[in-house]
Design a protein around this motif. Sequence first.
Motif, short mmCIF file in Angstrom:
data_model
loop_
_atom_site.label_atom_id
_atom_site.label_comp_id
_atom_site.label_asym_id
_atom_site.label_seq_id
_atom_site.Cartn_x
_atom_site.Cartn_y
_atom_site.Cartn_z
N PHE A 1 0.81 -1.21 0.00
CA PHE A 1 0.00 0.00 0.00
C PHE A 1 0.85 1.27 0.00
N VAL A 2 2.12 1.13 -0.26
CA VAL A 2 2.98 2.30 -0.25
C VAL A 2 2.66 3.18 -1.45
N GLN A 3 2.83 4.46 -1.29
CA GLN A 3 2.71 5.38 -2.41
C GLN A 3 3.85 6.39 -2.32
N VAL A 4 4.32 6.77 -3.48
CA VAL A 4 5.41 7.75 -3.58
C VAL A 4 4.87 8.96 -4.33
N ARG A 5 5.04 10.11 -3.77
CA ARG A 5 4.57 11.33 -4.42
C ARG A 5 5.70 12.37 -4.41
N PRO A 6 5.77 13.16 -5.48
CA PRO A 6 6.79 14.21 -5.52
C PRO A 6 6.29 15.48 -4.83
N ALA A 7 7.14 16.09 -4.07
CA ALA A 7 6.83 17.38 -3.45
C ALA A 7 7.87 18.37 -3.95
N GLY A 8 7.41 19.35 -4.72
CA GLY A 8 8.33 20.32 -5.31
C GLY A 8 8.16 21.70 -4.70
N VAL A 9 9.26 22.29 -4.31
CA VAL A 9 9.25 23.66 -3.80
C VAL A 9 9.79 24.56 -4.90
N ARG A 10 8.90 25.40 -5.46
CA ARG A 10 9.30 26.23 -6.58
C ARG A 10 9.79 27.58 -6.10
N ASP A 11 10.87 27.99 -6.71
CA ASP A 11 11.40 29.34 -6.49
C ASP A 11 11.13 30.11 -7.78
N SER A 12 10.04 30.89 -7.80
CA SER A 12 9.63 31.58 -9.01
C SER A 12 10.56 32.71 -9.39
N VAL A 13 11.40 33.15 -8.45
CA VAL A 13 12.35 34.23 -8.74
C VAL A 13 13.56 33.67 -9.48
N ASN A 14 14.14 32.61 -8.92
CA ASN A 14 15.34 32.00 -9.53
C ASN A 14 14.98 30.87 -10.50
N HIS A 15 13.69 30.56 -10.59
CA HIS A 15 13.21 29.51 -11.49
C HIS A 15 13.90 28.18 -11.22
N ILE B 1 13.46 24.37 -8.79
CA ILE B 1 12.54 23.48 -8.08
C ILE B 1 13.35 22.57 -7.17
N GLY B 2 12.99 22.54 -5.90
CA GLY B 2 13.59 21.58 -4.98
C GLY B 2 12.70 20.36 -4.91
N LEU B 3 13.22 19.21 -5.38
CA LEU B 3 12.43 17.99 -5.46
C LEU B 3 12.60 17.14 -4.21
N THR B 4 11.50 16.70 -3.66
CA THR B 4 11.52 15.75 -2.56
C THR B 4 10.53 14.64 -2.88
N TYR B 5 11.01 13.41 -2.85
CA TYR B 5 10.14 12.26 -3.07
C TYR B 5 9.71 11.72 -1.71
N VAL B 6 8.42 11.76 -1.46
CA VAL B 6 7.88 11.35 -0.16
C VAL B 6 7.31 9.94 -0.29
N VAL B 7 7.85 9.03 0.53
CA VAL B 7 7.38 7.65 0.56
C VAL B 7 6.51 7.48 1.80
N GLU B 8 5.25 7.11 1.59
CA GLU B 8 4.33 7.02 2.72
C GLU B 8 3.30 5.93 2.46
N GLU B 9 2.60 5.55 3.53
CA GLU B 9 1.54 4.56 3.40
C GLU B 9 0.34 5.20 2.72
N GLY B 10 -0.20 4.51 1.71
CA GLY B 10 -1.38 4.99 1.04
C GLY B 10 -2.63 4.38 1.64
N PRO B 11 -3.79 4.77 1.17
CA PRO B 11 -5.04 4.18 1.67
C PRO B 11 -5.10 2.70 1.34
N ARG B 12 -5.69 1.93 2.25
CA ARG B 12 -5.80 0.48 2.06
C ARG B 12 -7.03 0.17 1.21
N VAL B 13 -6.84 0.34 -0.08
CA VAL B 13 -7.91 0.14 -1.05
C VAL B 13 -7.51 -0.99 -1.98
#
Length: 825
Positions: free
Chosen positions: A309-323, A325-337
């Motif tokens: 049930f694991v899910q991986v989602r990207p979390a990006g922090v955008r710096d619109s001034v310097n253009h 993106i700081g990428l963080t891949y978050v590994v977490e438990e997803g819904p038990r479906v």
Amino acid sequence: MALVSVRRFALTVGLVLMAGMSAAQAQSVVVHGNQRMDAETIRSYVQGKSPDEARQALLATGMFSDVKVAGGRGATVVTVNENQTVNRVVFEGNKKLNKDVLAGELSTKARGPYSPAAVQADVEKLQEIYKRGGRGLATISSRIVPLTNGRVDVVFTIKEGDKTGVKEINFVGNHAYSSRRLRDLMTTTEMNLLSWLKTSDVYDPDKISSDEELIRRYYLKNGYADFRIVSTDSVFDQAKGGWIVTITVEEGQPYRISSVDVESRVEGVTHDMVRREVTSSPGEIYDAENVEKALTSMTTSVMRKGNPFVQVRPAGVRDSVNHTIGLTYVVEEGPRVYIERINVRGNVRTRDYVIRRELDLEEGDAYNKVLIDRAERRLNGLGYFKKVRITNEPGSQPDRVVINIDVEDQSTGQFSVSGGYSTQDGVIGEVAVAESNFLGRGQYIRVAGQLGQRTNGVQLSFTEPYFLGQRLAAGFDVYTKYTDNTMYARYETRATGGTIRFGFPITDEFTVTARYSLYQTKLSVPDSYKQPYNDCSFPLPGYTSVFNPPFDGVTYPYNGTPGALSYYPNCAYDGEASVAVKQAIGRTLTSLVGVTLTYNTLDNMKNPHSGIYAEVRPEIAGLGGDSKFFRATGEARYYRELWDDVVGIVKLQGGTIQPLGGNDLRLTDNFFLGPSLVRGFAPSGIGPRDLTGDPSTNAIGGVNYFGASVEAQFPIWGLPRELGLKGAVFADAGTLFGYKGAKTFDLNYNGVIDGFAGGVCQPNSQPVQPECMIVKDSSAIRTSVGASILWQSPLGPIRFDYAFALTKADGDRTQAFRFSGGGSF
């Protein structure tokens, strides 16, 4: 007294109610105007209802055009006007669309009620069908033909008119990429002079939506994280006779990656376990495709370790001034479906299991969106469907989900033609028919026939992409091919054999294919009055050898006898085959096992603009048969878009073959190369030569080669994009060298082997050719430059190359012009 009064009152009320009910039941229903529906059926819709309710119920049956219900003191009067019944639906004038296809879209059906409103709605529906099919100017009218017993024939008269498709595709708001480049990304094309041969210019809203996704992914792949399509307006222009499509975009600015990190919130899943799956690095252009691949790789890796049930989602922090993106891949438990059911819909030709096997999930498995997205990409990449859409809906319970896969089959057959021409070698052509979804089973089959002035052959290939239900591609090839090499090597060959192969993917980019080949090569040297290439060994009756310098009047020792002088006739100089070729006369059986390692990151296999394609093929011959050698070949191509729609290509290739067990290599095992290594040279035009005859016609092959090529492909400015023409310039360099076969032979049946003296081959017998060779083996780099025209024709891509050789070695054969092409159906 009071109790008696109450009882009397209740009795009185009951009698009144019973009397009322009896009166209602006794009230009759009188029916007028019915001819086909019986009166009792009509009464069943009226009894117990108010007049208005009864009228609506009867109209809802679709059997009546009008209904009147009137209530009186003693009866309810129902007056009906029955609809006529449709006897049959007829189409007139339809040539482009089949009547069965049209009839399936209409609400008016044979043996159903006739409704003028429904027929008018069907006329509008037919006009929409023709408009979507590229016939926007079609006119449709309807009429009825009265028959007996209230029956009618409904006739739709169709004037299809000329084809109308997409006249213009315009873009608004694009600055980074030209409208021409964006149109190249789309599968929808504009109408042109060749529209009568193609269907890609037909307006289809679903295909436009798919094209929007292609454009969006292209921008996201190249760093434009803020890109969005603001609107898409499609208007049918009656005056221009086609659709005008205007796509408004908002590009934003390109982003670079400032940092990459992984955050795990799942017990037992460490940072290091998943970090290795990330390919992006700080400083690179943000690439959404790489992010998707990383999500898939990390999800698969963690699930294999027991986390369904694991899910991986990207979390990006955008710096619109310097253009950035700081990428963080978050590994977490997803819904038990769980997946309750998988529905496959819309596949008319392709079997269900061909679609289902592209999913890494089954009914009952844990639902994972990343794997569902990968399945959708795989299905779209098969080329079997016009469109693929995967959606989900709630299941029978809160922890259940239903997956719906909607597809639309498309043609998967291909027809190709290729050819080449030179003044030395004449015309050669190949015709092939292929089907990549054979019988809807996802199997690939190809039959090709080659015919030319100096070559012919037949090949059959078959591939099962999921052998034994596994992601293992198994297939075979059988072939026979005759080649007349007399223009440059004075021999003919017939190769007949087959290959069994098994391929399996290691990753989405890396594939390994193991194979076993068994083939027989038959080599012969023609000996006729027109082709006297073996007359030294087998003199032609009545054929007189001509004496030419340097042998005219020059004396040679005869069989080593001092003072015995003779003339040496020039049978070796009127086109005689090399003694190495004569030694190879006969049949050679080769048993070979090898592997192919393939790495592929191309963005598009047909028209790549970026990515790498590399292939390495090591193989060993000697498991039986006559040949014993080790051979390795490789090729790598790198594509990069230099600027708007200008693509740079760098190609590297090389190979070597070495004998095993102390044996000499057979002539037929050597590399014979020409335009595939350096354009501007003829087939077998590069490499070692036998100088004892005409070196330009006595190629004997080499054991080592390498080459490089650079090319730039570009649109031909000033020409409309619809013509599908591109130009290219290129420069090639390469060499073939290293002869390791025998150099002396006993072909004259006198038991004496000729030798070398002072660097010159000295004959010991007469009147035959020398039994030893003077080998010209140059490792000099051959180079050429040239230009090409690439035409994306309605029959497929066709290429014309014209090359000029800058450097060459003695005996090399040049060929300036070549063309090749192909197509699909």
